[in-house]
Design a protein around this motif. Structure first.
Motif, PDB file in Angstrom:
ATOM      1  N   VAL A   1      30.781  61.072 -43.253  1.00  0.00           N
ATOM      2  CA  VAL A   1      29.517  61.710 -42.843  1.00  0.00           C
ATOM      3  C   VAL A   1      29.370  63.098 -43.467  1.00  0.00           C
ATOM      4  CG1 VAL A   1      29.288  60.427 -40.687  1.00  0.00           C
ATOM      5  CG2 VAL A   1      30.509  62.595 -40.676  1.00  0.00           C
ATOM      6  N   ALA A   2      30.462  63.852 -43.503  1.00  0.00           N
ATOM      7  CA  ALA A   2      30.382  65.181 -44.108  1.00  0.00           C
ATOM      8  C   ALA A   2      30.165  65.057 -45.614  1.00  0.00           C
ATOM      9  CB  ALA A   2      31.655  65.974 -43.808  1.00  0.00           C
ATOM     10  N   GLY A   3      30.830  64.076 -46.207  1.00  0.00           N
ATOM     11  CA  GLY A   3      30.692  63.870 -47.649  1.00  0.00           C
ATOM     12  C   GLY A   3      29.258  63.519 -48.038  1.00  0.00           C
ATOM     13  N   VAL A   4      28.674  62.595 -47.325  1.00  0.00           N
ATOM     14  CA  VAL A   4      27.299  62.187 -47.634  1.00  0.00           C
ATOM     15  C   VAL A   4      26.338  63.363 -47.445  1.00  0.00           C
ATOM     16  CG1 VAL A   4      25.394  60.698 -46.890  1.00  0.00           C
ATOM     17  CG2 VAL A   4      27.708  59.757 -47.129  1.00  0.00           C
ATOM     18  N   ALA A   5      26.556  64.139 -46.385  1.00  0.00           N
ATOM     19  CA  ALA A   5      25.698  65.307 -46.138  1.00  0.00           C
ATOM     20  C   ALA A   5      25.835  66.314 -47.281  1.00  0.00           C
ATOM     21  CB  ALA A   5      26.059  65.947 -44.801  1.00  0.00           C
ATOM     22  N   LEU A   6      27.070  66.550 -47.730  1.00  0.00           N
ATOM     23  CA  LEU A   6      27.294  67.507 -48.825  1.00  0.00           C
ATOM     24  C   LEU A   6      26.703  67.003 -50.139  1.00  0.00           C
ATOM     25  CD1 LEU A   6      30.941  68.627 -47.996  1.00  0.00           C
ATOM     26  CD2 LEU A   6      28.857  70.043 -47.877  1.00  0.00           C
ATOM     27  N   LEU A   7      26.813  65.712 -50.397  1.00  0.00           N
ATOM     28  CA  LEU A   7      26.235  65.172 -51.633  1.00  0.00           C
ATOM     29  C   LEU A   7      24.704  65.302 -51.601  1.00  0.00           C
ATOM     30  CD1 LEU A   7      28.554  62.042 -52.093  1.00  0.00           C
ATOM     31  CD2 LEU A   7      28.540  64.132 -53.490  1.00  0.00           C
TER      32      LEU A   7
ATOM     33  N   ALA B   1      28.624  66.696 -35.707  1.00  0.00           N
ATOM     34  CA  ALA B   1      29.365  67.957 -35.821  1.00  0.00           C
ATOM     35  C   ALA B   1      30.002  68.090 -37.200  1.00  0.00           C
ATOM     36  CB  ALA B   1      30.430  68.034 -34.725  1.00  0.00           C
ATOM     37  N   SER B   2      30.603  67.013 -37.706  1.00  0.00           N
ATOM     38  CA  SER B   2      31.236  67.097 -39.025  1.00  0.00           C
ATOM     39  C   SER B   2      30.184  67.307 -40.111  1.00  0.00           C
ATOM     40  CB  SER B   2      32.046  65.824 -39.299  1.00  0.00           C
ATOM     41  OG  SER B   2      33.145  65.745 -38.419  1.00  0.00           O
ATOM     42  N   ALA B   3      29.076  66.573 -40.017  1.00  0.00           N
ATOM     43  CA  ALA B   3      28.029  66.699 -41.039  1.00  0.00           C
ATOM     44  C   ALA B   3      27.403  68.090 -40.983  1.00  0.00           C
ATOM     45  CB  ALA B   3      26.969  65.617 -40.826  1.00  0.00           C
ATOM     46  N   ALA B   4      27.109  68.567 -39.779  1.00  0.00           N
ATOM     47  CA  ALA B   4      26.485  69.888 -39.634  1.00  0.00           C
ATOM     48  C   ALA B   4      27.439  70.985 -40.084  1.00  0.00           C
ATOM     49  CB  ALA B   4      26.061  70.116 -38.180  1.00  0.00           C
ATOM     50  N   GLY B   5      28.699  70.881 -39.682  1.00  0.00           N
ATOM     51  CA  GLY B   5      29.680  71.891 -40.076  1.00  0.00           C
ATOM     52  C   GLY B   5      29.817  71.978 -41.589  1.00  0.00           C
ATOM     53  N   ALA B   6      29.813  70.828 -42.245  1.00  0.00           N
ATOM     54  CA  ALA B   6      29.979  70.811 -43.696  1.00  0.00           C
ATOM     55  C   ALA B   6      28.798  71.493 -44.400  1.00  0.00           C
ATOM     56  CB  ALA B   6      30.127  69.366 -44.174  1.00  0.00           C
ATOM     57  N   VAL B   7      27.577  71.200 -43.983  1.00  0.00           N
ATOM     58  CA  VAL B   7      26.428  71.792 -44.700  1.00  0.00           C
ATOM     59  C   VAL B   7      26.263  73.276 -44.351  1.00  0.00           C
ATOM     60  CG1 VAL B   7      25.234  69.580 -45.003  1.00  0.00           C
ATOM     61  CG2 VAL B   7      24.698  71.002 -42.998  1.00  0.00           C
ATOM     62  N   VAL B   8      26.636  73.657 -43.134  1.00  0.00           N
ATOM     63  CA  VAL B   8      26.596  75.089 -42.800  1.00  0.00           C
ATOM     64  C   VAL B   8      27.618  75.846 -43.650  1.00  0.00           C
ATOM     65  CG1 VAL B   8      27.173  76.762 -40.969  1.00  0.00           C
ATOM     66  CG2 VAL B   8      25.608  74.857 -40.495  1.00  0.00           C
ATOM     67  N   ALA B   9      28.805  75.266 -43.830  1.00  0.00           N
ATOM     68  CA  ALA B   9      29.828  75.896 -44.666  1.00  0.00           C
ATOM     69  C   ALA B   9      29.346  75.979 -46.118  1.00  0.00           C
ATOM     70  CB  ALA B   9      31.122  75.097 -44.575  1.00  0.00           C
ATOM     71  N   ALA B  10      28.776  74.878 -46.626  1.00  0.00           N
ATOM     72  CA  ALA B  10      28.303  74.862 -48.012  1.00  0.00           C
ATOM     73  C   ALA B  10      27.223  75.916 -48.220  1.00  0.00           C
ATOM     74  CB  ALA B  10      27.769  73.472 -48.358  1.00  0.00           C
TER      75      ALA B  10
ATOM     76  N   ALA C   1      22.153  66.988 -43.292  1.00  0.00           N
ATOM     77  CA  ALA C   1      23.127  66.462 -42.328  1.00  0.00           C
ATOM     78  C   ALA C   1      22.693  65.108 -41.785  1.00  0.00           C
ATOM     79  CB  ALA C   1      23.336  67.468 -41.192  1.00  0.00           C
ATOM     80  N   MET C   2      21.382  64.889 -41.699  1.00  0.00           N
ATOM     81  CA  MET C   2      20.889  63.588 -41.222  1.00  0.00           C
ATOM     82  C   MET C   2      21.308  62.457 -42.151  1.00  0.00           C
ATOM     83  SD  MET C   2      17.091  64.419 -39.801  1.00  0.00           S
ATOM     84  CE  MET C   2      16.579  62.704 -39.654  1.00  0.00           C
ATOM     85  N   GLU C   3      21.475  62.760 -43.438  1.00  0.00           N
ATOM     86  CA  GLU C   3      21.962  61.717 -44.351  1.00  0.00           C
ATOM     87  C   GLU C   3      23.360  61.270 -43.933  1.00  0.00           C
ATOM     88  OE1 GLU C   3      20.213  60.274 -46.754  1.00  0.00           O
ATOM     89  OE2 GLU C   3      18.487  61.509 -46.214  1.00  0.00           O
ATOM     90  N   GLY C   4      24.156  62.231 -43.465  1.00  0.00           N
ATOM     91  CA  GLY C   4      25.482  61.883 -42.956  1.00  0.00           C
ATOM     92  C   GLY C   4      25.381  61.011 -41.713  1.00  0.00           C
ATOM     93  N   GLU C   5      24.504  61.386 -40.786  1.00  0.00           N
ATOM     94  CA  GLU C   5      24.300  60.595 -39.573  1.00  0.00           C
ATOM     95  C   GLU C   5      23.896  59.169 -39.900  1.00  0.00           C
ATOM     96  OE1 GLU C   5      25.597  61.430 -36.885  1.00  0.00           O
ATOM     97  OE2 GLU C   5      24.004  62.026 -35.516  1.00  0.00           O
ATOM     98  N   ALA C   6      23.093  59.024 -40.947  1.00  0.00           N
ATOM     99  CA  ALA C   6      22.620  57.690 -41.320  1.00  0.00           C
ATOM    100  C   ALA C   6      23.799  56.796 -41.697  1.00  0.00           C
ATOM    101  CB  ALA C   6      21.622  57.795 -42.465  1.00  0.00           C
ATOM    102  N   VAL C   7      24.824  57.393 -42.358  1.00  0.00           N
ATOM    103  CA  VAL C   7      26.014  56.618 -42.712  1.00  0.00           C
ATOM    104  C   VAL C   7      26.762  56.193 -41.449  1.00  0.00           C
ATOM    105  CG1 VAL C   7      28.296  56.792 -43.767  1.00  0.00           C
ATOM    106  CG2 VAL C   7      26.296  57.706 -44.941  1.00  0.00           C
TER     107      VAL C   7
END
Lengths: 310, 310
Positions: A62-68, A99-108, A125-131
């Protein structure tokens, strides 16, 4: 700009009683810890420092997809080394994947000079949720990014999130360690709702927003009741009815299922009450012989936030 | 205590777009004028000073029934002489019967030393509404008594009204003089609503309350849309779709059907815009050859109020 940032990204409650698919509330604990380090090598590389055996392939994480999704909007050649330590157990119903998706994009965003708005971060981050869930939804992402009390007013034609302050509130959450598959918790939902029941539900939705914005705790308590979703999901969560009875007896304002469960949340005026309510919630599952965790903490006024920059 | 009081009781909007059976908003015009004079002869005697041929038998008159409900809670032997001059045309959809009932009980309370709470006055006035419409409902009564923006959160087990302040707003209302029977406007309503549509509706309900409480006019505008009731009633009110188009073009924030119609309301930021919007609304019905009235005024911060005591 820093080369490496550490972010805490809190658990969140979605639905919040009557507001199925719409309301969210940020907690302060538990939280995921996400470290992002800038890399000259484009792309995303993920390590999980927790015991949950989550996929580390960025396309399945989820974090990976959000970051991509975020990196698609970044013209320069940059990549991220990602370390995730999940404090939120997957499948607990308190927004673990959000939380993982949001944390990753906030960090990025912190590594990239805060060039994106919070609304854009929600979008990534919603892209991560979709996964994680198969559907783009923002009811946990919104509070994980904005903090406080959030309303997902619309997803179409564009995302419209109303971020509101919550009055001082302490939340007690019990996570009974039973598996409730999201597919099962969706399957039990009615496809059609009697108009009269829908009206009672949106009357409570109106009351809950008014209660939060005027810090009227009695009104919040009267308005939390969910006439549509919780009755359908009650059979999936043993102990729910009894947990509510004991929590109210211990002084809780009100509560219900967190997200699609199995966690149960209760809102409280004070830390002292919240601790008593947490104990009351736990006692139900102790008696049922079901392992559980209890979390007690104030509502989070911020979502995911940077705790360290190097 | 005075022997005679004169009350102005304003028209009100119910439903207010997405909030069917729940939201209400007090206007300042038009209004009914109600004079009550204390009498040593128990009971209620009613005169209508308007041309609408409404029943003057207290048991069939909305103000009469409301006053009789109030008198049941008054131990001493007292009666009322009642003169009503309706400024609100019956059947217009802007709370005509609620205004008379609310005005009567507010006047009576002033004659009796203000012994009743506003919530009790709502309860009495609802008895009048029940005579007019066959059902106890409070969505017009609540703003007629409390003023501002109101939420009828529940009728059972007891009436729960949340009275909220509205931000400065100007309302334009057009009353096309076509008859929409309340029974017809109820008959076209769906008995079941798809869950997804109900969720979109309560997301707007949440947005509208948040918009009112934070004076966010853009949010109010985005949140007014009614996905459930207005689409069903659209065929009953010729000109509605075109009226909306012209009102928005003239600068309105948004609007919809007032109550069960046929009146149409539009909310506006300023008096100037509201007057332009009122003219735009009127132009639609002028072209359709349908007689109409237009009312423009600010939201009423108070409901029915005493203007003269003797």
């Amino acid at each position: 700009m820093p080369d490496s940032v550490l972010v805490h990204s809190p658990a969140t409650l979605s639905n919040l009683g009557c507001g199925f698919d719409v309301f969210g509330l940020a907690l302060t604990a538990p939280y995921d810890t996400v470290r992002l380090t800038r890399s000259a090598t484009p792309g995303v590389r993920i390590q999980h420092l927790d015991p949950y055996n989550l996929p580390t392939d960025p396309l399945q994480n989820v974090a990976g997809v959000a970051l991509l999704a975020l990196l698609k909007e970044v013209p320069e050649a940059v990549g991220f080394e990602v370390e995730i330590m999940k404090g939120i157990m997957p499948g607990s119903g308190v927004g673990s994947s959000a939380a993982s998706a949001a944390g990753a994009v906030v960090a990025a965003n912190a590594l990239l000079g805060s060039r994106f708005s919070r609304m854009q971060l929600v979008d990534f981050a919603m892209e991560g949720e979709a996964v994680a869930s198969g559907a783009r939804h923002a009811d946990n992402i919104a509070p994980a990014i904005f903090g406080g009390f959030t309303v997902v007013r619309a997803l179409q034609p564009s995302i419209d999130i109303v971020a509101l302050a919550a009055p001082p509130l302490w939340v007690a959450v019990v996570h009974p360690q039973i598996e409730v598959k999201t597919s099962d918790s969706r399957k039990v939902l009615p496809t059609q709702v009697p108009l009269g029941l829908a009206v009672r539900q949106w009357a409570n939705v109106a009351g809950l927003v008014a209660g939060f914005l005027t810090a009227d705790y009695e009104l919040i308590g009267r308005s939390l009741d969910d006439y549509i979703v919780e009755p359908a999901r009650l059979p999936l969560i043993p102990g729910l009815a009894e947990a509510r009875v004991r929590a109210l007896a211990a002084g809780a304002i009100g509560g219900g299922i967190s997200g699609s469960g199995p966690s149960i949340f209760m809102l409280n005026r004070t830390e002292e009450t919240a601790r008593a309510v947490g104990a009351a919630l736990g006692s139900v599952f102790a008696e049922l012989g079901i392992a559980f965790n209890v979390y007690v903490g104030p509502v989070g006024t911020q979502g995911a936030y940077v705790v360290e920059e190097i």
